[in-house]
Design a protein around this motif. Sequence first.
Motif, PDB file in Angstrom:
ATOM      1  N   THR A  78       0.863  -1.178   0.000  1.00  0.00           N
ATOM      2  CA  THR A  78       0.000   0.000   0.000  1.00  0.00           C
ATOM      3  C   THR A  78       0.898   1.226   0.000  1.00  0.00           C
ATOM      4  N   ILE A  79       0.664   2.107  -0.957  1.00  0.00           N
ATOM      5  CA  ILE A  79       1.440   3.344  -1.085  1.00  0.00           C
ATOM      6  C   ILE A  79       0.483   4.515  -0.918  1.00  0.00           C
ATOM      7  N   VAL A  80       0.794   5.400   0.024  1.00  0.00           N
ATOM      8  CA  VAL A  80      -0.023   6.587   0.273  1.00  0.00           C
ATOM      9  C   VAL A  80       0.823   7.815  -0.060  1.00  0.00           C
ATOM     10  N   GLU A  81       0.436   8.492  -1.116  1.00  0.00           N
ATOM     11  CA  GLU A  81       1.161   9.681  -1.559  1.00  0.00           C
ATOM     12  C   GLU A  81       0.940  10.843  -0.592  1.00  0.00           C
ATOM     13  N   THR A  82       1.993  11.624  -0.370  1.00  0.00           N
ATOM     14  CA  THR A  82       1.878  12.826   0.455  1.00  0.00           C
ATOM     15  C   THR A  82       1.611  14.019  -0.459  1.00  0.00           C
ATOM     16  N   PRO A  83       0.917  15.038   0.054  1.00  0.00           N
ATOM     17  CA  PRO A  83       0.648  16.211  -0.776  1.00  0.00           C
ATOM     18  C   PRO A  83       1.926  16.939  -1.194  1.00  0.00           C
ATOM     19  N   ALA A  84       2.911  16.976  -0.308  1.00  0.00           N
ATOM     20  CA  ALA A  84       4.175  17.635  -0.626  1.00  0.00           C
ATOM     21  C   ALA A  84       5.190  16.588  -1.076  1.00  0.00           C
ATOM     22  N   HIS A  85       6.022  16.966  -2.029  1.00  0.00           N
ATOM     23  CA  HIS A  85       7.087  16.070  -2.454  1.00  0.00           C
ATOM     24  C   HIS A  85       8.209  16.111  -1.423  1.00  0.00           C
ATOM     25  N   LEU A  86       8.862  14.989  -1.254  1.00  0.00           N
ATOM     26  CA  LEU A  86       9.970  14.860  -0.313  1.00  0.00           C
ATOM     27  C   LEU A  86      11.267  14.768  -1.090  1.00  0.00           C
ATOM     28  N   ARG A  87      12.342  15.295  -0.530  1.00  0.00           N
ATOM     29  CA  ARG A  87      13.638  15.271  -1.191  1.00  0.00           C
ATOM     30  C   ARG A  87      14.637  14.525  -0.318  1.00  0.00           C
ATOM     31  N   ARG A  88      15.299  13.536  -0.909  1.00  0.00           N
ATOM     32  CA  ARG A  88      16.332  12.787  -0.194  1.00  0.00           C
ATOM     33  C   ARG A  88      17.683  13.251  -0.752  1.00  0.00           C
ATOM     34  N   ARG A  89      18.556  13.727   0.143  1.00  0.00           N
ATOM     35  CA  ARG A  89      19.863  14.241  -0.267  1.00  0.00           C
ATOM     36  C   ARG A  89      20.994  13.419   0.357  1.00  0.00           C
ATOM     37  N   LYS A  90      22.025  13.215  -0.446  1.00  0.00           N
ATOM     38  CA  LYS A  90      23.207  12.481   0.007  1.00  0.00           C
ATOM     39  C   LYS A  90      23.910  13.274   1.101  1.00  0.00           C
ATOM     40  N   ARG A  91      24.219  12.583   2.194  1.00  0.00           N
ATOM     41  CA  ARG A  91      24.947  13.180   3.312  1.00  0.00           C
ATOM     42  C   ARG A  91      26.334  12.533   3.347  1.00  0.00           C
ATOM     43  N   PRO A  92      27.330  13.176   2.722  1.00  0.00           N
ATOM     44  CA  PRO A  92      28.664  12.569   2.629  1.00  0.00           C
ATOM     45  C   PRO A  92      29.273  12.189   3.973  1.00  0.00           C
ATOM     46  N   GLU A  93      28.986  12.964   5.014  1.00  0.00           N
ATOM     47  CA  GLU A  93      29.574  12.650   6.323  1.00  0.00           C
ATOM     48  C   GLU A  93      29.013  11.372   6.915  1.00  0.00           C
ATOM     49  N   LEU A  94      27.829  10.936   6.421  1.00  0.00           N
ATOM     50  CA  LEU A  94      27.215   9.699   6.891  1.00  0.00           C
ATOM     51  C   LEU A  94      27.331   8.557   5.870  1.00  0.00           C
ATOM     52  N   GLY A  95      27.454   8.916   4.604  1.00  0.00           N
ATOM     53  CA  GLY A  95      27.523   7.912   3.554  1.00  0.00           C
ATOM     54  C   GLY A  95      26.161   7.444   3.064  1.00  0.00           C
ATOM     55  N   ILE A  96      25.092   8.127   3.464  1.00  0.00           N
ATOM     56  CA  ILE A  96      23.748   7.758   3.039  1.00  0.00           C
ATOM     57  C   ILE A  96      22.947   9.010   2.680  1.00  0.00           C
ATOM     58  N   ALA A  97      21.845   8.798   1.990  1.00  0.00           N
ATOM     59  CA  ALA A  97      20.928   9.885   1.647  1.00  0.00           C
ATOM     60  C   ALA A  97      19.776   9.884   2.627  1.00  0.00           C
ATOM     61  N   LEU A  98      19.452  11.059   3.144  1.00  0.00           N
ATOM     62  CA  LEU A  98      18.358  11.212   4.115  1.00  0.00           C
ATOM     63  C   LEU A  98      17.375  12.249   3.614  1.00  0.00           C
ATOM     64  N   ILE A  99      16.142  12.162   4.073  1.00  0.00           N
ATOM     65  CA  ILE A  99      15.150  13.155   3.715  1.00  0.00           C
ATOM     66  C   ILE A  99      15.577  14.510   4.278  1.00  0.00           C
ATOM     67  N   ASP A 100      15.510  15.519   3.420  1.00  0.00           N
ATOM     68  CA  ASP A 100      15.835  16.880   3.804  1.00  0.00           C
ATOM     69  C   ASP A 100      14.511  17.579   4.117  1.00  0.00           C
ATOM     70  N   PRO A 101      14.242  17.866   5.391  1.00  0.00           N
ATOM     71  CA  PRO A 101      12.940  18.444   5.747  1.00  0.00           C
ATOM     72  C   PRO A 101      12.787  19.894   5.294  1.00  0.00           C
TER      73      PRO A 101
END
Length: 146
Positions: free
Chosen positions: A122-145
């Motif tokens: 089940t996929i529930v779309e949010t009204p606002a789009h979310l952006r996931r950005r690479k965090r080099p200091e962590l080595g992963i991409a996280l949602i940028d609020p």
Amino acid sequence: MKSRLAWQAAGERTYVLVLDAGEEAFSAITGFAGQNRLGGASLSAIGAFERATVGWFDLAAKTYRPIEVAEQCEGLSLLGDIATGDDGKPSLHLHAVLGLRDGTTRGGHFLKGVVRPTLEVTIVETPAHLRRRKRPELGIALIDPG
């Protein structure tokens, strides 16, 4: 895979996907998100896999350590989200708890899984789009609020 738009109003959509045996779940859901231009959504799923891989994030090494589950297992809980990645494409972030035949579990970041016999998503779309950005200091991409 079969899919159905179950609900739609004011820029929000809810989809139900049913994946078939033999499909690789992570890539199938990512493909569906791209085809339907999902830039922000939450998702949940249950079902089963003939084999799957979850991962444990090793912060010191900045990488996921794979945990292979090379047997039939139940997808007891798959939870996550869909955001737009740095490349402009859908970026999935899923965690899974997989049940094994003896009642034990394996869990972690869901990396891949070959469906058998089915996976219900089940996929529930949010009204606002979310952006996931690479965090080099962590080595992963996280949602940028922001």
